[in-house]
Design a protein around this motif. Structure first.
Motif, PDB file in Angstrom:
ATOM      1  N   LEU A  66       0.756  -1.341   0.049  1.00 38.05           N
ATOM      2  CA  LEU A  66       0.046   0.014   0.004  1.00 38.05           C
ATOM      3  C   LEU A  66       0.833   1.291  -0.101  1.00 38.05           C
ATOM      4  N   ARG A  67       0.356   2.139  -0.540  1.00 38.35           N
ATOM      5  CA  ARG A  67       1.273   3.537  -0.770  1.00 38.35           C
ATOM      6  C   ARG A  67       0.516   4.899   0.017  1.00 38.35           C
ATOM      7  N   GLN A  68       1.336   5.475   0.544  1.00 37.20           N
ATOM      8  CA  GLN A  68       0.756   6.495   1.077  1.00 37.20           C
ATOM      9  C   GLN A  68      -0.059   6.343   2.238  1.00 37.20           C
ATOM     10  N   VAL A  69       0.256   5.654   3.396  1.00 40.01           N
ATOM     11  CA  VAL A  69      -0.490   5.267   4.622  1.00 40.01           C
ATOM     12  C   VAL A  69      -0.187   5.858   5.807  1.00 40.01           C
ATOM     13  N   THR A  70      -1.311   6.280   6.504  1.00 40.54           N
ATOM     14  CA  THR A  70      -0.885   6.919   8.061  1.00 40.54           C
ATOM     15  C   THR A  70      -1.159   5.722   8.857  1.00 40.54           C
ATOM     16  N   ILE A  71      -0.168   5.660   9.715  1.00 40.86           N
ATOM     17  CA  ILE A  71      -0.644   4.571  10.918  1.00 40.86           C
ATOM     18  C   ILE A  71      -0.390   5.424  12.268  1.00 40.86           C
ATOM     19  N   GLY A  72      -1.493   5.552  13.041  1.00 40.23           N
ATOM     20  CA  GLY A  72      -1.198   6.542  14.152  1.00 40.23           C
ATOM     21  C   GLY A  72      -1.189   7.808  13.646  1.00 40.23           C
ATOM     22  N   HIS A  73      -0.300   8.518  13.900  1.00 44.78           N
ATOM     23  CA  HIS A  73       0.141   9.983  13.428  1.00 44.78           C
ATOM     24  C   HIS A  73       1.176   9.957  12.586  1.00 44.78           C
ATOM     25  N   LYS A  74       1.486   8.965  12.071  1.00 46.75           N
ATOM     26  CA  LYS A  74       2.893   8.796  11.274  1.00 46.75           C
ATOM     27  C   LYS A  74       2.673   8.470   9.887  1.00 46.75           C
ATOM     28  N   HIS A  75       3.035   9.040   8.903  1.00 48.91           N
ATOM     29  CA  HIS A  75       2.763   8.944   7.415  1.00 48.91           C
ATOM     30  C   HIS A  75       4.083   8.232   6.863  1.00 48.91           C
ATOM     31  N   HIS A  76       3.519   6.990   6.111  1.00 45.35           N
ATOM     32  CA  HIS A  76       4.531   5.956   5.443  1.00 45.35           C
ATOM     33  C   HIS A  76       4.405   5.996   4.129  1.00 45.35           C
ATOM     34  N   ARG A  77       5.213   6.121   3.152  1.00 44.57           N
ATOM     35  CA  ARG A  77       5.444   6.013   1.744  1.00 44.57           C
ATOM     36  C   ARG A  77       4.864   4.761   1.368  1.00 44.57           C
ATOM     37  N   LEU A  78       5.435   3.460   1.980  1.00 42.56           N
ATOM     38  CA  LEU A  78       5.238   2.220   1.450  1.00 42.56           C
ATOM     39  C   LEU A  78       4.831   1.337   2.839  1.00 42.56           C
ATOM     40  N   VAL A  79       3.812   0.627   2.843  1.00 46.10           N
ATOM     41  CA  VAL A  79       3.338  -0.390   3.577  1.00 46.10           C
ATOM     42  C   VAL A  79       3.023  -1.653   3.308  1.00 46.10           C
ATOM     43  N   CYS A  80       3.460  -2.694   4.176  1.00 45.27           N
ATOM     44  CA  CYS A  80       3.135  -4.035   3.951  1.00 45.27           C
ATOM     45  C   CYS A  80       1.799  -4.330   4.494  1.00 45.27           C
ATOM     46  N   SER A  81       0.834  -4.858   3.545  1.00 40.26           N
ATOM     47  CA  SER A  81      -0.446  -5.325   4.078  1.00 40.26           C
ATOM     48  C   SER A  81      -0.424  -6.710   4.093  1.00 40.26           C
ATOM     49  N   LEU A  82      -0.678  -7.343   5.268  1.00 35.68           N
ATOM     50  CA  LEU A  82      -1.123  -8.843   5.225  1.00 35.68           C
ATOM     51  C   LEU A  82      -2.409  -8.981   5.863  1.00 35.68           C
ATOM     52  N   GLU A  83      -3.203  -9.678   4.871  1.00 34.97           N
ATOM     53  CA  GLU A  83      -4.555  -9.985   5.452  1.00 34.97           C
ATOM     54  C   GLU A  83      -4.674 -11.632   5.721  1.00 34.97           C
ATOM     55  N   VAL A  84      -5.575 -11.699   6.747  1.00 39.76           N
ATOM     56  CA  VAL A  84      -5.989 -12.938   7.015  1.00 39.76           C
ATOM     57  C   VAL A  84      -7.531 -13.005   7.155  1.00 39.76           C
ATOM     58  N   GLN A  85      -8.113 -13.566   5.982  1.00 40.27           N
ATOM     59  CA  GLN A  85      -9.589 -13.591   5.510  1.00 40.27           C
ATOM     60  C   GLN A  85     -10.014 -15.072   5.933  1.00 40.27           C
TER      61      GLN A  85
END
Length: 358
Positions: free
Chosen positions: A276-295
């Motif tokens: 995922l690109r341009q994601v905010t976690i808490g109050h910190k912005h990240h250019r790239l984030v790894c998303s792991l989904e358990v569905q």
């Protein structure tokens, strides 16, 4: 002061509608589409040319009572708004939106209505994420304080039982001191589990798919010859991440085992990875984030339980301890990420977001 001709105003209106991120639609009195701006085309997954003349209900399932809204604005000539309603495409994708109906009464004898649809998923996600992070911090502080208050008298109780055991001459009475010592040790173990891993994360380059495959192998082996299926949908472009592989395995194992137990080892679990690109976690912005989904395709988690599911001792299963998800959230939080839960009957997704930082 500059004056604008009617044609100039129309041109500016079309320019604004074409560049705004708000989805703008115009409906006639029969709820048929007369206009879609580019943002609306993206949101609804169709072109203005293809949608022209179609009813809204033929394109999208929006949990907003359009007929009621249009009736109200025809009677009052005032805008009508419904907030945080679900908009679901027939492809299965869904989002949460604010929907406003605005009458176009001036120079309009056909009672056209302008519809503004604004996605609020991101704002709601950030609010929910902030709540989860605050929950995790508050829970950790509470548990640390509680553990300190319990461990001291517990240690004294165990020591006294050991001294008493040494003074007893009757062997049959030692059975009782052994019970006291055993229960004191059990409570100590429970406290340690509630606090989660005590060591700080040992960060190293980690292949997230190797971690997921390890978890899949462990859960599959535990399920034995049941009808549980665990499917993979991995993005091979994800680079190695700086993480503690052992703690990641522990966090993911808690989540996947929880899903398997909810399914009673009879259903389907999907493991999915994405960037995922341009994601905010808490109050910190990240250019790239790894998303792991358990569905999983189980019965789902109630809306009320979703608000507290990451708190210690909270569980939706009678046989559950309520510690697995709390520990998993704590582990991912210590690595700069967060775990989110989104659920409805037949589809529950736990999403782990971990920053991809250099």
């Amino acid at each position: 002061m500059n004056s604008f001709s009617q044609n100039s105003i129309s041109s500016y209106a079309e320019l604004v509608a074409g560049h705004t991120t708000v989805s703008i639609l115009i409906l006639d009195a029969n709820q048929r589409l007369c206009f879609l701006n580019p943002a609306a085309e993206i949101l609804l997954g169709t072109s203005a040319q293809k949608a022209a003349g179609m009813r809204m209900s033929e394109i999208v399932d929006i949990r907003c009572d359009l007929a009621k809204g249009m009736q109200r604005i025809s009677e009052t000539n005032y805008p009508y708004t419904e907030r945080e309603v679900e908009l679901r495409l027939f492809s299965g994708e869904s989002s949460v939106v604010d929907c406003s109906l605005i009458p176009l009464t001036e120079h309009d004898e056909d009672n056209h209505v302008l519809v503004e649809i604004q996605r609020v998923d991101e704002q709601l996600r950030l609010i929910n994420e902030d709540r989860l992070i605050n929950q995790t911090r508050a829970s950790a502080d509470l548990l640390r304080g509680l553990a300190h208050e319990i461990k001291n008298p517990l240690g004294g109780l165990r020591g006294a039982a050991q001294l008493l055991e040494g003074e007893l001459e009757d062997e049959s009475l030692r059975e009782y001191t052994e019970v006291i010592i055993g229960e004191a040790d059990r409570l100590q173990t429970l406290l340690d589990r509630m606090l989660g891993p005590s060591r700080p994360p040992r960060l190293e380059e980690t292949n997230i798919h190797e971690v997921l495959e390890r978890v899949r192998t462990l859960v599959t082996a535990e399920a034995g010859e049941s009808s549980l299926q665990i499917k993979q949908d991995y993005d091979p472009s994800i680079p190695t991440i700086m993480a503690d592989p052992d703690l990641l395995i522990q966090a993911l194992l808690n989540i996947v085992k929880n899903a398997a137990q909810t399914l009673n080892n009879s259903g389907e679990i999907q493991l999915r990875t994405r960037i995922l690109r341009q994601v905010t976690i808490g109050h910190k912005h990240h250019r790239l984030v790894c998303s792991l989904e358990v569905q999983d395709n189980g019965p789902g988690v109630s809306e009320e339980l979703q608000k507290t599911i990451f708190l210690p001792m909270v569980t939706g299963r009678a046989e559950g301890t309520g510690l697995g998800l709390s520990i998993a959230q704590s582990i991912i939080h210590r690595q700069g990420g967060v775990i989110e839960c989104n659920s409805r009957p037949g589809k529950t997704i736990f999403t782990l977001l971990i920053p991809l930082e250099e």
